[in-house]
Design an enzyme around this catalytic site. Sequence first.
Site, PDB file in Angstrom:
ATOM      1  N   GLY A  26       2.249   2.808  10.796  1.00 21.78           N
ATOM      2  CA  GLY A  26       3.312   3.816  10.704  1.00 21.78           C
ATOM      3  C   GLY A  26       3.972   4.158  12.025  1.00 21.78           C
ATOM      4  O   GLY A  26       4.720   5.127  12.112  1.00 21.78           O
ATOM      5  N   HIS A  60      -9.655   1.788   4.381  1.00 17.24           N
ATOM      6  CA  HIS A  60      -8.417   1.987   5.143  1.00 17.24           C
ATOM      7  C   HIS A  60      -8.681   3.007   6.247  1.00 17.24           C
ATOM      8  O   HIS A  60      -9.449   3.951   6.050  1.00 17.24           O
ATOM      9  CB  HIS A  60      -7.306   2.472   4.201  1.00 17.24           C
ATOM     10  CG  HIS A  60      -5.969   2.481   4.868  1.00 17.24           C
ATOM     11  ND1 HIS A  60      -5.588   3.484   5.717  1.00 17.24           N
ATOM     12  CD2 HIS A  60      -4.956   1.589   4.841  1.00 17.24           C
ATOM     13  CE1 HIS A  60      -4.376   3.209   6.178  1.00 17.24           C
ATOM     14  NE2 HIS A  60      -3.967   2.061   5.660  1.00 17.24           N
ATOM     15  N   GLU A  95      -7.073   5.429   7.271  1.00 14.59           N
ATOM     16  CA  GLU A  95      -6.801   6.825   6.902  1.00 14.59           C
ATOM     17  C   GLU A  95      -8.012   7.414   6.174  1.00 14.59           C
ATOM     18  O   GLU A  95      -8.358   8.578   6.372  1.00 14.59           O
ATOM     19  CB  GLU A  95      -5.524   6.899   6.046  1.00 14.59           C
ATOM     20  CG  GLU A  95      -4.293   6.714   6.920  1.00 14.59           C
ATOM     21  CD  GLU A  95      -3.094   6.116   6.199  1.00 14.59           C
ATOM     22  OE1 GLU A  95      -3.061   6.114   4.962  1.00 14.59           O
ATOM     23  OE2 GLU A  95      -2.183   5.631   6.912  1.00 14.59           O
ATOM     24  N   GLU A 128      -5.925  -4.120  10.680  1.00  9.81           N
ATOM     25  CA  GLU A 128      -4.887  -3.109  10.892  1.00  9.81           C
ATOM     26  C   GLU A 128      -5.219  -2.273  12.127  1.00  9.81           C
ATOM     27  O   GLU A 128      -6.013  -1.313  12.033  1.00  9.81           O
ATOM     28  CB  GLU A 128      -4.808  -2.165   9.685  1.00  9.81           C
ATOM     29  CG  GLU A 128      -4.403  -2.823   8.395  1.00  9.81           C
ATOM     30  CD  GLU A 128      -3.756  -1.806   7.449  1.00  9.81           C
ATOM     31  OE1 GLU A 128      -2.625  -2.054   7.027  1.00  9.81           O
ATOM     32  OE2 GLU A 128      -4.375  -0.771   7.151  1.00  9.81           O
ATOM     33  N   LYS A 154       0.101   4.259  -0.458  1.00  8.55           N
ATOM     34  CA  LYS A 154      -0.565   5.498  -0.026  1.00  8.55           C
ATOM     35  C   LYS A 154      -0.255   6.593  -1.062  1.00  8.55           C
ATOM     36  O   LYS A 154      -0.168   6.293  -2.243  1.00  8.55           O
ATOM     37  CB  LYS A 154      -0.123   5.868   1.386  1.00  8.55           C
ATOM     38  CG  LYS A 154      -0.215   4.663   2.335  1.00  8.55           C
ATOM     39  CD  LYS A 154      -0.040   4.999   3.773  1.00  8.55           C
ATOM     40  CE  LYS A 154      -0.165   3.717   4.587  1.00  8.55           C
ATOM     41  NZ  LYS A 154      -0.212   3.944   6.019  1.00  8.55           N
ATOM     42  N   SER A 196       2.901  -1.487  10.523  1.00  2.00           N
ATOM     43  CA  SER A 196       4.342  -1.566  10.804  1.00  2.00           C
ATOM     44  C   SER A 196       4.968  -2.916  10.454  1.00  2.00           C
ATOM     45  O   SER A 196       5.885  -3.375  11.139  1.00  2.00           O
ATOM     46  CB  SER A 196       4.629  -1.194  12.269  1.00  2.00           C
ATOM     47  OG  SER A 196       4.264   0.148  12.515  1.00  2.00           O
ATOM     48  N   ASN A 239       0.865  -1.185   0.000  1.00  2.00           N
ATOM     49  CA  ASN A 239       0.000   0.000   0.000  1.00  2.00           C
ATOM     50  C   ASN A 239       0.900   1.232   0.000  1.00  2.00           C
ATOM     51  O   ASN A 239       1.404   1.631   1.046  1.00  2.00           O
ATOM     52  CB  ASN A 239      -0.901  -0.020   1.244  1.00  2.00           C
ATOM     53  CG  ASN A 239      -1.719   1.251   1.368  1.00  2.00           C
ATOM     54  OD1 ASN A 239      -1.844   2.028   0.421  1.00  2.00           O
ATOM     55  ND2 ASN A 239      -2.278   1.486   2.557  1.00  2.00           N
TER      56      ASN A 239
HETATM   57  P1  PGA Z   1       2.563   0.807   7.638  1.00  7.02           P
HETATM   58  O1  PGA Z   1       1.118   1.049   6.958  1.00  7.02           O
HETATM   59  O2  PGA Z   1       3.063  -0.520   7.143  1.00  7.02           O
HETATM   60  O3  PGA Z   1       3.403   1.954   7.148  1.00  7.02           O
HETATM   61  O4  PGA Z   1       2.347   0.803   9.109  1.00  7.02           O
HETATM   62  C1  PGA Z   1       0.223  -0.016   6.768  1.00  7.02           C
HETATM   63  C2  PGA Z   1      -1.058   0.502   6.189  1.00  7.02           C
HETATM   64  O5  PGA Z   1      -1.482   1.614   6.535  1.00  7.02           O
HETATM   65  O6  PGA Z   1      -1.691  -0.188   5.369  1.00  7.02           O
END
Ligand code: PGA
Length: 246
Positions: A173, A99, A101, A167, A13, A205, A11
């Site tokens: 992150g 997601h 976000e 998640e 983003k 992460s 992903n």
């Molecule tokens: P990350 O993000 O691996 O940077 O923690 C995962 C995600 O948001 O899908």
Amino acid sequence: MSTRAIWLVANWKMNGSKDLAQQFCHRVNAALAGVPASVNAVLCPPFPLLPDAVLALPGNARLQLGAQNCHAEKEGAFTGEVSATQVKEAGCRYVILGHSERRAQFGESDALVLKKAQAALVQGLIPIICVGEQEEDYKKGRTAEVLKTQTAGLTKLAVGSYLVAYEPVWAIGSGKTPSGPEISAAHRQIKSALGSETSVLYGGSVKSTNLREILGVSEVAGALIGGASLEPEGMKTMIEIAAEQV
Ligand code: PGA
């Protein structure tokens, strides 16, 4: 012989460039040669980079493509939005939906995520539906309650037609991850709500240094990887780790 299938979903983003998309596709697709077919790798770049990814991949590529969102409606006056048909036409097989976000920044609700998943399924896309608790819910021991709410509507979808990504929002992150037993409990709960054949990925992460441990949790069917997926070399290492587990 084990029949475990593993998905590694990158992903990106709102990151990446045309150059990186091309490099990633060449290197990661090459890394998949000789890896068991039950290891699935998917790149979900920003929409404008999809054509670069398509051009960089041969017709029979092992590396699949996905989008990071689609609209619930088929077409219409939705400036800035992209339909499931367009995602499919752009060469995608998968689409990440709900997601955290998008839930936080654009107010996406469970009901909207369900409608998007239904629209994606009509186009033959495989939705990757994200669920997971906020840090406060985690600290107060309300993870199970949150997952129950977030998965309730998903029972309307055909089992096996979509993937779920668990998640925890506080793990995204942050460099923090839940313990193995916590990941296992969340995955078991999601599978018992949606059907044991539901493949549930873990996200938050994930990187090459912790993937082996995460895939060591038997209920985990792969990983949704953000930051660490921007490195083709890291992704290659993660594919090798996944190949050990199938
Ligand atoms: P990350 O993000 O691996 O940077 O923690 C995962 C995600 O948001 O899908």
